[in-house]
Motif scaffolding. Sequence first.
Motif, PDB file in Angstrom:
ATOM      1  N   ARG A   1      35.829 -17.205  46.429  1.00 24.98           N
ATOM      2  CA  ARG A   1      37.185 -16.733  46.698  1.00 24.98           C
ATOM      3  C   ARG A   1      38.150 -17.758  46.129  1.00 24.98           C
ATOM      4  NH1 ARG A   1      39.302 -17.935  52.535  1.00 24.98           N
ATOM      5  NH2 ARG A   1      38.514 -20.034  52.784  1.00 24.98           N
TER       6      ARG A   1
ATOM      7  N   TRP B   1      43.980 -15.225  50.173  1.00 25.30           N
ATOM      8  CA  TRP B   1      42.850 -15.495  49.284  1.00 25.30           C
ATOM      9  C   TRP B   1      42.460 -14.208  48.568  1.00 25.30           C
ATOM     10  CZ3 TRP B   1      40.902 -20.383  48.720  1.00 25.30           C
ATOM     11  CH2 TRP B   1      41.363 -21.333  49.635  1.00 25.30           C
TER      12      TRP B   1
ATOM     13  N   ASP C   1      39.051 -12.338  46.236  1.00 28.09           N
ATOM     14  CA  ASP C   1      37.656 -12.448  45.829  1.00 28.09           C
ATOM     15  C   ASP C   1      37.558 -12.686  44.333  1.00 28.09           C
ATOM     16  OD1 ASP C   1      36.725 -11.979  48.390  1.00 28.09           O
ATOM     17  OD2 ASP C   1      36.450  -9.823  48.071  1.00 28.09           O
TER      18      ASP C   1
ATOM     19  N   MET D   1      30.541 -19.350  51.294  1.00 29.67           N
ATOM     20  CA  MET D   1      30.996 -18.937  49.986  1.00 29.67           C
ATOM     21  C   MET D   1      31.948 -20.007  49.446  1.00 29.67           C
ATOM     22  SD  MET D   1      33.041 -15.496  48.801  1.00 29.67           S
ATOM     23  CE  MET D   1      31.724 -14.472  49.357  1.00 29.67           C
TER      24      MET D   1
ATOM     25  N   LYS E   1      29.413  -8.671  41.611  1.00 29.12           N
ATOM     26  CA  LYS E   1      29.243  -9.278  42.922  1.00 29.12           C
ATOM     27  C   LYS E   1      30.273 -10.383  43.122  1.00 29.12           C
ATOM     28  CE  LYS E   1      24.517  -8.086  43.424  1.00 29.12           C
ATOM     29  NZ  LYS E   1      23.184  -8.297  43.621  1.00 29.12           N
ATOM     30  N   VAL E   2      30.748 -10.499  44.349  1.00 22.99           N
ATOM     31  CA  VAL E   2      31.675 -11.562  44.709  1.00 22.99           C
ATOM     32  C   VAL E   2      30.891 -12.866  44.755  1.00 22.99           C
ATOM     33  CG1 VAL E   2      33.194 -12.465  46.519  1.00 22.99           C
ATOM     34  CG2 VAL E   2      33.165 -10.004  46.008  1.00 22.99           C
ATOM     35  N   TYR E   3      31.375 -13.884  44.035  1.00 22.79           N
ATOM     36  CA  TYR E   3      30.669 -15.168  44.033  1.00 22.79           C
ATOM     37  C   TYR E   3      31.504 -16.297  44.642  1.00 22.79           C
ATOM     38  CZ  TYR E   3      33.372 -16.335  39.849  1.00 22.79           C
ATOM     39  OH  TYR E   3      34.392 -16.586  38.958  1.00 22.79           O
TER      40      TYR E   3
ATOM     41  N   VAL F   1      35.039 -11.996  41.337  1.00 22.00           N
ATOM     42  CA  VAL F   1      33.929 -11.088  41.068  1.00 22.00           C
ATOM     43  C   VAL F   1      33.345 -11.388  39.699  1.00 22.00           C
ATOM     44  CG1 VAL F   1      33.270  -8.663  40.817  1.00 22.00           C
ATOM     45  CG2 VAL F   1      35.020  -9.311  42.493  1.00 22.00           C
TER      46      VAL F   1
END
Length: 166
Positions: A34, A20, A22, A1, A30-32, A24
């Motif tokens: 961090r 860190w 996330d 990621m 959706k998490v893309y 989104v």
Amino acid sequence: MDAVRNVIAGESREPASGDWMDLVDPSTEKVYARAARSGGEDVDQAVAAAAEAARAWRRTTPAERQRLLLELSDLMTEVREALAEAEVRATGKPRGTALSVDVDGAVDAVRYFAGAARLLEGLGAAEYAEGHTSFVRREPIGVVAQVTPWQYPLMMGRASAATRDA
């Protein structure tokens, strides 16, 4: 990621806290990636590095400032699509808006300030005391830290630039 790290004094750095968060995409939830969860220590380091860099920037000529800002605008134009994609992912806004308003607007602002770098002039000059000419000189005075809103990150850099001299 993917990870968005702090950049301080030209170096990519982990957050001082090691924390860190996330990132989104609001349109997909959706998490893309961090991102560094920066805190006071990170801000202090960034402000200190920027203040140090400002000492050299203050000594640059208007021609050099203009050249560097035009170079930046050219680089932004070269990566226009990637900047728009980052805006779309971070904000969920339509791609056309990200391209025409955010990216093209930011490029235009940088080019505007490149031109303004050579047009700095005093607000007034006169003989207020016998034998002396007084004038106003506009020059950078310091560094600020800024938290940008999630829906307008690239343009907030543009707005910040508009509040200070080129």
